[in-house]
Motif scaffolding. Structure first.
Motif, PDB file in Angstrom:
ATOM      1  N   MET A  24       0.843  -1.187   0.000  1.00  0.00           N
ATOM      2  CA  MET A  24       0.000   0.000   0.000  1.00  0.00           C
ATOM      3  C   MET A  24       0.890   1.253   0.000  1.00  0.00           C
ATOM      4  O   MET A  24       1.972   1.255   0.559  1.00  0.00           O
ATOM      5  CB  MET A  24      -0.902   0.004   1.219  1.00  0.00           C
ATOM      6  N   PHE A  25       0.370   2.275  -0.630  1.00  0.00           N
ATOM      7  CA  PHE A  25       1.105   3.528  -0.776  1.00  0.00           C
ATOM      8  C   PHE A  25       0.358   4.650  -0.062  1.00  0.00           C
ATOM      9  O   PHE A  25      -0.867   4.722  -0.113  1.00  0.00           O
ATOM     10  CB  PHE A  25       1.248   3.885  -2.261  1.00  0.00           C
ATOM     11  N   THR A  26       1.113   5.537   0.556  1.00  0.00           N
ATOM     12  CA  THR A  26       0.506   6.681   1.244  1.00  0.00           C
ATOM     13  C   THR A  26       0.144   7.753   0.220  1.00  0.00           C
ATOM     14  O   THR A  26       0.631   7.743  -0.920  1.00  0.00           O
ATOM     15  CB  THR A  26       1.470   7.288   2.268  1.00  0.00           C
ATOM     16  N   ILE A  27      -0.673   8.679   0.652  1.00  0.00           N
ATOM     17  CA  ILE A  27      -1.077   9.770  -0.228  1.00  0.00           C
ATOM     18  C   ILE A  27       0.142  10.596  -0.672  1.00  0.00           C
ATOM     19  O   ILE A  27       0.226  11.028  -1.813  1.00  0.00           O
ATOM     20  CB  ILE A  27      -2.164  10.653   0.427  1.00  0.00           C
ATOM     21  N   GLY A  28       1.106  10.766   0.226  1.00  0.00           N
ATOM     22  CA  GLY A  28       2.318  11.503  -0.117  1.00  0.00           C
ATOM     23  C   GLY A  28       3.138  10.798  -1.186  1.00  0.00           C
ATOM     24  O   GLY A  28       3.670  11.437  -2.100  1.00  0.00           O
ATOM     25  N   SER A  35      -8.037   2.482  -1.677  1.00  0.00           N
ATOM     26  CA  SER A  35      -8.527   1.151  -1.314  1.00  0.00           C
ATOM     27  C   SER A  35      -8.604   0.930   0.190  1.00  0.00           C
ATOM     28  O   SER A  35      -9.307   0.040   0.638  1.00  0.00           O
ATOM     29  CB  SER A  35      -7.625   0.078  -1.919  1.00  0.00           C
ATOM     30  N   GLY A  36      -7.853   1.713   0.937  1.00  0.00           N
ATOM     31  CA  GLY A  36      -7.854   1.480   2.377  1.00  0.00           C
ATOM     32  C   GLY A  36      -7.508   2.710   3.170  1.00  0.00           C
ATOM     33  O   GLY A  36      -7.283   3.794   2.626  1.00  0.00           O
ATOM     34  N   TYR A  63      -5.396   7.552   7.586  1.00  0.00           N
ATOM     35  CA  TYR A  63      -4.790   8.146   6.391  1.00  0.00           C
ATOM     36  C   TYR A  63      -5.134   7.294   5.180  1.00  0.00           C
ATOM     37  O   TYR A  63      -5.256   6.068   5.276  1.00  0.00           O
ATOM     38  CB  TYR A  63      -3.263   8.240   6.529  1.00  0.00           C
ATOM     39  N   ARG A  64      -5.273   7.950   4.043  1.00  0.00           N
ATOM     40  CA  ARG A  64      -5.587   7.234   2.802  1.00  0.00           C
ATOM     41  C   ARG A  64      -4.416   6.344   2.397  1.00  0.00           C
ATOM     42  O   ARG A  64      -3.265   6.775   2.422  1.00  0.00           O
ATOM     43  CB  ARG A  64      -5.873   8.236   1.686  1.00  0.00           C
TER      44      ARG A  64
END
Length: 89
Positions: free
Chosen positions: A1-5, A30-31, A37-38
């Motif tokens: 998973m990747f952070t919004i940043g 997705s999560g 946090y997105r």
């Protein structure tokens, strides 16, 4: 998973843009992390690739939202129509 940043940096977008995309339903993460946090999946990044492609073709976010819901055959005809419009201009 990747952070919004991470996603913002990868696509040279602001975090605000990604938050806006989420708010209008074009790209919903997705999560969420434990801190709410997105978080974006690989599938979300592939969708973002398509969004970037459509944006570079000059399509509006409203049009992009509709295109993302279509089958590939419908997508081809829609993009061909856009290309013809661009060529006429």
């Amino acid at each position: 998973m990747f952070t919004i940043g991470q996603v913002a940096k990868k696509y040279s977008l602001s975090r605000s843009t990604l938050i806006y995309y989420d708010s209008i339903g074009v790209l919903t993460p997705s999560g969420r992390s434990e801190s709410n946090y997105r978080l974006y999946s690989e599938a979300d990044l592939k969708k973002m690739d398509r969004i970037q492609l459509f944006r570079s073709a000059g399509l509006s976010l409203d049009s992009i939202e509709l295109l993302l819901e279509k089958e590939n055959s419908e997508l081809d005809s829609t993009l061909e129509g856009r290309l013809l419009t661009i060529n006429k201009e």
